[in-house]
Design a protein around this motif. Structure first.
Motif, PDB file in Angstrom:
ATOM      1  N   ARG A 136       0.945  -1.288   0.121  1.00 14.55           N
ATOM      2  CA  ARG A 136       0.361  -0.414   0.312  1.00 14.55           C
ATOM      3  C   ARG A 136       1.009   1.430  -0.024  1.00 14.55           C
ATOM      4  NH1 ARG A 136      -3.363   3.825   2.523  1.00 14.55           N
ATOM      5  NH2 ARG A 136      -4.845   4.015   2.409  1.00 14.55           N
ATOM      6  N   ILE A 147       1.498   7.982  -6.230  1.00 12.77           N
ATOM      7  CA  ILE A 147       0.218   8.700  -6.214  1.00 12.77           C
ATOM      8  C   ILE A 147       0.945   9.641  -5.299  1.00 12.77           C
ATOM      9  CG2 ILE A 147      -1.523  10.043  -5.257  1.00 12.77           C
ATOM     10  CD1 ILE A 147      -2.500   6.801  -4.675  1.00 12.77           C
ATOM     11  N   HIS A 165      -0.221  17.997  -0.553  1.00 10.52           N
ATOM     12  CA  HIS A 165      -0.500  16.464  -0.747  1.00 10.52           C
ATOM     13  C   HIS A 165      -1.867  15.396   0.154  1.00 10.52           C
ATOM     14  CE1 HIS A 165       3.298  14.676  -2.502  1.00 10.52           C
ATOM     15  NE2 HIS A 165       3.371  15.803  -1.810  1.00 10.52           N
ATOM     16  N   TYR A 166      -2.754  16.178   1.016  1.00 14.13           N
ATOM     17  CA  TYR A 166      -3.072  15.915   1.897  1.00 14.13           C
ATOM     18  C   TYR A 166      -4.761  16.285   0.981  1.00 14.13           C
ATOM     19  CZ  TYR A 166      -6.355  15.508   6.482  1.00 14.13           C
ATOM     20  OH  TYR A 166      -6.645  15.719   7.184  1.00 14.13           O
ATOM     21  N   ASP A 167      -5.468  14.843   1.385  1.00 14.23           N
ATOM     22  CA  ASP A 167      -5.758  14.238   0.903  1.00 14.23           C
ATOM     23  C   ASP A 167      -7.496  14.658   1.422  1.00 14.23           C
ATOM     24  OD1 ASP A 167      -8.829  15.171  -0.584  1.00 14.23           O
ATOM     25  OD2 ASP A 167      -7.683  13.759  -2.410  1.00 14.23           O
ATOM     26  N   ARG A 213     -10.962  12.438   0.203  1.00 12.48           N
ATOM     27  CA  ARG A 213     -10.464  11.355  -0.610  1.00 12.48           C
ATOM     28  C   ARG A 213      -9.963  10.033   0.953  1.00 12.48           C
ATOM     29  NH1 ARG A 213     -10.221   5.683  -2.662  1.00 12.48           N
ATOM     30  NH2 ARG A 213      -7.991   5.676  -2.341  1.00 12.48           N
ATOM     31  N   GLU A 214      -9.654  10.604   1.921  1.00 12.15           N
ATOM     32  CA  GLU A 214      -9.784  10.005   3.396  1.00 12.15           C
ATOM     33  C   GLU A 214     -10.669   9.784   3.703  1.00 12.15           C
ATOM     34  OE1 GLU A 214      -6.415  11.106   6.121  1.00 12.15           O
ATOM     35  OE2 GLU A 214      -5.187  11.690   4.772  1.00 12.15           O
ATOM     36  N   GLN A 248     -12.961   6.316   2.208  1.00 19.43           N
ATOM     37  CA  GLN A 248     -12.239   5.538   2.081  1.00 19.43           C
ATOM     38  C   GLN A 248     -12.363   4.722   4.262  1.00 19.43           C
ATOM     39  OE1 GLN A 248      -8.196   4.672   1.261  1.00 19.43           O
ATOM     40  NE2 GLN A 248      -7.955   7.052   0.927  1.00 19.43           N
ATOM     41  N   PHE A 268      -3.307   5.979   7.032  1.00 19.74           N
ATOM     42  CA  PHE A 268      -3.699   7.601   6.260  1.00 19.74           C
ATOM     43  C   PHE A 268      -2.060   8.437   7.105  1.00 19.74           C
ATOM     44  CE2 PHE A 268      -8.267   7.042   5.403  1.00 19.74           C
ATOM     45  CZ  PHE A 268      -7.818   5.818   4.749  1.00 19.74           C
ATOM     46  N   GLU A 318       4.409  10.167   1.814  1.00 18.22           N
ATOM     47  CA  GLU A 318       4.870  11.188   0.691  1.00 18.22           C
ATOM     48  C   GLU A 318       5.557  12.486   1.119  1.00 18.22           C
ATOM     49  OE1 GLU A 318       0.665  12.350  -1.481  1.00 18.22           O
ATOM     50  OE2 GLU A 318      -0.018   9.766  -1.093  1.00 18.22           O
TER      51      GLU A 318
HETATM   52  C1  LIG Z   1      -2.063   8.563  -1.001  1.00 13.89           C
HETATM   53  C2  LIG Z   1      -3.039   9.660  -0.796  1.00 13.89           C
HETATM   54  O1  LIG Z   1      -2.443  10.547  -0.470  1.00 13.89           O
HETATM   55  C3  LIG Z   1      -2.548  10.883   1.234  1.00 13.89           C
HETATM   56  C4  LIG Z   1      -2.887   9.738   1.951  1.00 13.89           C
HETATM   57  C5  LIG Z   1      -4.462   8.677   1.791  1.00 13.89           C
HETATM   58  C6  LIG Z   1      -4.161   7.608   1.585  1.00 13.89           C
HETATM   59  O2  LIG Z   1      -3.414   6.983   2.160  1.00 13.89           O
HETATM   60  O3  LIG Z   1      -4.499   6.778   1.537  1.00 13.89           O
HETATM   61  C7  LIG Z   1      -5.886   9.171   1.812  1.00 13.89           C
HETATM   62  C8  LIG Z   1      -5.287  10.676   0.354  1.00 13.89           C
HETATM   63  C9  LIG Z   1      -4.931  12.186   0.994  1.00 13.89           C
HETATM   64  O4  LIG Z   1      -4.409  12.482   2.594  1.00 13.89           O
HETATM   65  C10 LIG Z   1      -4.141   9.933  -1.798  1.00 13.89           C
HETATM   66  O5  LIG Z   1      -4.069  11.409  -2.257  1.00 13.89           O
HETATM   67  O6  LIG Z   1      -5.299   8.844  -2.570  1.00 13.89           O
END
Ligand SMILES: C=C(O[C@@H]1C=C(C(=O)O)C=C[C@H]1O)C(=O)O
Length: 363
Positions: A28, A35, A47-49, A52-53, A56, A81, A88
């Motif tokens: 992972r 990414i 990078h922080y999203d 998206r978190e 999930q 995460f 990243e």
């Molecule tokens: C991997 C990413 O970057 C970061 C890490 C994530 C993860 O570990 O799933 C999700 C969002 C971001 O904060 C992504 O944007 O997909």
């Protein structure tokens, strides 16, 4: 008949699952790194999203077969995460020019034969707080040079707490400091406070000092980075070590790698010293950077009776030099009366610190 598995059997099963988890979590992480690189390539600022978190976490909550409650699953994945994001971002971080990752060996400055840093003997930078008169500078330079001090300090532009305090002699002070230092075979270091003065200060001084109050003045840091003169960078009294090193990075990033870091004490709750000498910052700066680090014991203590132990401690943690204020008559000085040493005081200081600072005359 099947037997109930023993604890040992079950632990062996857990060990196998651990290995699978480790493989999965590492796989992972590798995907996350891809990414991260794609985001950087696209020029995404962060990078922080969180959205998206969040998506999930919601999906995982729905899929959760138990027995862990949803909150536990969320906490575990949130931690994954967080670690992924850190990975990243660390891949994105450029190693700093001040760091030992970029340059492993110590930077040794050679300023007209005066060497600072590395395995060289610690240097002494000494002189009055402010440049006040030809007599004052002449007496101080004669006294200090006879004791082997090769770097004369003196302020021509004074950053005073009150706008009504003595503000320094300005260009006349620069001319005087340079002449007296030359006459005694010394280098002259003085503070520059304003981007508009960098050229004139660089014309007269061998080393440009950035004072603690200006450590965050990024325009000034860039300007001295272009000045092609060594820079003595004092740590701000409320600056973290990271902020101090980033300030040095500003200078190096302009192409000037001749920077001397100077710890001068930080502001704490303590009242009986003017500042608190941060010895760990000295050790840390030596470990993390290749730059010479010196310690201004005068401003750290703000009182004369602590200078010897503080200087010894500074040298013990690896300082490349000591900065100390010396004035022919501290009682009548125009600034810093409480903390400057008179000549007898300097001799006592030298004797107290001992061999490490007993530079041979002219040496
Ligand atoms: C991997 C990413 O970057 C970061 C890490 C994530 C993860 O570990 O799933 C999700 C969002 C971001 O904060 C992504 O944007 O997909």
């Amino acid at each position: 008949m099947t037997q109930t598995p023993t604890i040992e059997d079950l632990r062996a099963e857990v060990d196998l699952i651990n290995r699978e988890l480790l493989t999965l979590i590492s796989r992972r992480a590798e995907v996350v790194e891809k990414i991260g690189r794609a985001k950087t390539a696209e020029g995404r600022p962060q990078h922080y999203d969180p959205a998206r978190e969040e998506r999930q976490l919601r999906e995982l909550e729905q899929l959760n077969p138990g027995p862990f409650p949803a909150a536990t699953i969320k906490a575990i994945f949130k931690e994954i995460f967080r670690a992924s994001l850190a990975l990243e971002e660390s891949n994105d971080k450029k190693a700093l020019l001040v760091s030992r990752q970029v340059k492993a060996e110590d930077t040794v400055l050679d300023i007209d034969g005066v060497r600072i840093g590395g395995q060289e003997r610690p240097v002494v930078i000494a002189g009055p707080c402010s440049i006040e008169s030809p007599e004052q500078m002449e007496q101080t330079a004669a006294f200090l040079s006879a004791r082997g001090v090769r770097i004369l300090r003196g302020g021509a532009y004074k950053p005073r707490t009150s706008p009504y305090g003595f503000q320094g002699m300005g260009v006349d002070g620069l001319i005087l400091g340079q002449r007296v230092a030359r006459d005694h075979g010394m280098l002259f270091v003085t503070e520059v406070m304003d981007t508009r003065d960098v050229d004139v200060v660089a014309e007269h001084a061998d080393i440009l000092q950035i004072g603690a109050r200006n450590m965050h003045n990024f325009a000034l840091l860039r300007e001295v980075g272009r000045a092609r003169r060594p820079v003595l960078l004092k740590r701000g009294f409320a600056a973290t070590v990271e902020e101090w090193l980033y300030a040095a990075e500003y200078v190096l990033s302009e192409g000037n790698d001749e920077v001397i870091l100077c710890e001068r004490g930080i502001r704490t709750f303590e009242k009986w010293t003017r500042n608190t000498l941060d010895l760990s910052a000295v050790a840390l700066a030596k470990q993390m950077t290749h730059l010479p680090v010196i310690v201004d014991v005068t401003h750290a203590a703000g009182r004369r009776d602590l200078l010897v132990p503080l200087a010894k401690a500074a040298l013990a943690v690896g300082a490349d030099g000591i900065h100390v204020e010396v004035h022919p008559s501290p009682a009548t000085a125009l600034s810093d009366n409480e903390q400057q040493l008179d000549f007898a005081g300097y001799d006592a200081f030298l004797a107290g610190v001992g061999a490490a600072l007993n530079v041979p005359a002219g040496g």
